[in-house]
Scaffold this motif. Structure first.
Motif, PDB file in Angstrom:
ATOM      1  N   ARG A  82      61.572  24.321  37.675  1.00  0.00           N
ATOM      2  CA  ARG A  82      61.779  22.779  37.315  1.00  0.00           C
ATOM      3  C   ARG A  82      63.169  22.385  37.230  1.00  0.00           C
ATOM      4  O   ARG A  82      63.986  23.466  37.105  1.00  0.00           O
ATOM      5  N   LEU A 101      58.192  20.481  51.377  1.00  0.00           N
ATOM      6  CA  LEU A 101      57.901  21.024  49.902  1.00  0.00           C
ATOM      7  C   LEU A 101      56.334  20.893  49.692  1.00  0.00           C
ATOM      8  O   LEU A 101      55.823  20.041  50.410  1.00  0.00           O
ATOM      9  N   LEU A 154      58.440  24.869  45.371  1.00  0.00           N
ATOM     10  CA  LEU A 154      59.219  24.729  44.426  1.00  0.00           C
ATOM     11  C   LEU A 154      58.782  25.951  43.240  1.00  0.00           C
ATOM     12  O   LEU A 154      57.729  26.196  43.184  1.00  0.00           O
ATOM     13  N   SER A 165      66.491  21.570  40.907  1.00  0.00           N
ATOM     14  CA  SER A 165      65.387  22.627  40.964  1.00  0.00           C
ATOM     15  C   SER A 165      65.649  23.774  41.887  1.00  0.00           C
ATOM     16  O   SER A 165      66.833  23.730  42.558  1.00  0.00           O
ATOM     17  N   LYS A 166      64.854  24.593  41.838  1.00  0.00           N
ATOM     18  CA  LYS A 166      64.878  25.771  42.948  1.00  0.00           C
ATOM     19  C   LYS A 166      63.791  26.095  43.671  1.00  0.00           C
ATOM     20  O   LYS A 166      62.565  25.655  43.167  1.00  0.00           O
ATOM     21  N   THR A 167      63.731  26.186  44.931  1.00  0.00           N
ATOM     22  CA  THR A 167      62.820  26.307  45.919  1.00  0.00           C
ATOM     23  C   THR A 167      62.861  27.627  46.678  1.00  0.00           C
ATOM     24  O   THR A 167      64.058  28.458  46.557  1.00  0.00           O
ATOM     25  N   PRO A 193      56.791  22.968  39.433  1.00  0.00           N
ATOM     26  CA  PRO A 193      55.923  23.572  40.446  1.00  0.00           C
ATOM     27  C   PRO A 193      54.558  23.503  39.745  1.00  0.00           C
ATOM     28  O   PRO A 193      54.300  23.634  38.619  1.00  0.00           O
ATOM     29  N   THR A 233      60.904  17.575  37.751  1.00  0.00           N
ATOM     30  CA  THR A 233      60.277  18.209  38.830  1.00  0.00           C
ATOM     31  C   THR A 233      59.590  19.333  38.147  1.00  0.00           C
ATOM     32  O   THR A 233      59.716  19.839  37.021  1.00  0.00           O
ATOM     33  N   LEU A 293      59.780  14.670  48.805  1.00  0.00           N
ATOM     34  CA  LEU A 293      58.847  15.924  49.119  1.00  0.00           C
ATOM     35  C   LEU A 293      58.778  16.231  50.561  1.00  0.00           C
ATOM     36  O   LEU A 293      58.738  17.419  51.057  1.00  0.00           O
ATOM     37  N   ALA A 348      54.440  21.069  44.510  1.00  0.00           N
ATOM     38  CA  ALA A 348      55.759  20.332  43.773  1.00  0.00           C
ATOM     39  C   ALA A 348      55.065  19.198  43.146  1.00  0.00           C
ATOM     40  O   ALA A 348      54.481  18.296  44.043  1.00  0.00           O
ATOM     41  N   LEU A 352      65.322  17.367  42.782  1.00  0.00           N
ATOM     42  CA  LEU A 352      64.997  18.443  43.519  1.00  0.00           C
ATOM     43  C   LEU A 352      66.401  19.095  43.476  1.00  0.00           C
ATOM     44  O   LEU A 352      66.300  20.411  43.610  1.00  0.00           O
TER      45      LEU A 352
END
Length: 215
Positions: free
Chosen positions: A17, A97, A14, A133-135, A35, A33, A92, A100, A130
């Protein structure tokens, strides 16, 4: 040999957020969320969510830390056992992931959801968090320096573009191309570049290690 192969294994993290929300039978579920790279960071994030939503009935956390997901924690925060923390954690895990944390806050709407309803609601809320959010993937690779003449430049750029590799060129009397290459592709790429330039290009590894790949 096995240790080197394991070193090259990609993993997903992650990086930014996010927050998502669902309503289930008048209960409001808010997922946030963050990181995290340590238990201390996860604990600080969880505490901050509890303070922010101090008037909520439940603040249920889950987090995963470690390249191989070595550390996992979750809590039902007074919901029936197994109906909140574990479903959040499973989201998760299924997304592969790490690094996170998620806290799903519930404002009770006056209608009991039952065990199955709670599991579904916390699962969907975690997914919503999620989704906002950005992964990124962390891949093991090398930063490669390719030195070539102007005659071979177009051929090399075409080969790199065909593999989806983004390169930066430094122009002087000749050209230096710097490009990040996944470790498992390095040897084959060097072979292709050598053959494509009849051995005129020279190569140097500037650095190696894990890097973020947003593709």
């Amino acid at each position: 040999m096995e240790e080197k192969k394991e070193q090259f294994s990609p993993y997903r993290i992650l990086v930014e957020r996010g927050s998502g929300e669902i309503i289930e039978k008048k209960s409001r579920f808010i997922a946030n969320t963050m990181p995290v790279s340590s238990e201390e960071e996860a604990a600080a994030f969880i505490e901050s969510m509890r303070k922010k939503y101090y008037d909520a009935k439940h603040n249920c956390p889950a987090y995963i830390i470690g390249r191989n997901q070595e550390l996992t924690r979750c809590s039902d925060d007074k919901e029936p056992a197994g109906t909140a923390g574990r479903p959040i954690l499973e989201v998760l895990l299924k997304e592969n992931l790490t690094g996170a944390a998620i806290v799903v806050t519930r404002y009770f709407g006056g209608v009991l959801l039952g065990t199955g309803g709670l599991v579904r609601a916390y699962t969907e809320a975690a997914k919503a968090g999620l989704a906002a959010s950005k992964t990124a993937w962390m891949r093991y690779g090398v930063m490669l320096s390719i030195k070539t003449n102007y005659t071979d430049l177009g051929r090399i750029q075409f080969l790199l573009a065909g593999k989806g590799l983004e390169a930066e060129c430094i122009y002087t009397e000749n050209v230096e191309i710097q490009v990040r290459v996944p470790a498992e592709e390095k040897d084959f790429l060097l072979k292709e570049l050598t053959e494509g330039t009849a051995g005129r290009a020279s190569f140097q590894i500037l650095e190696e290690g894990y890097y973020r790949d947003f593709t």
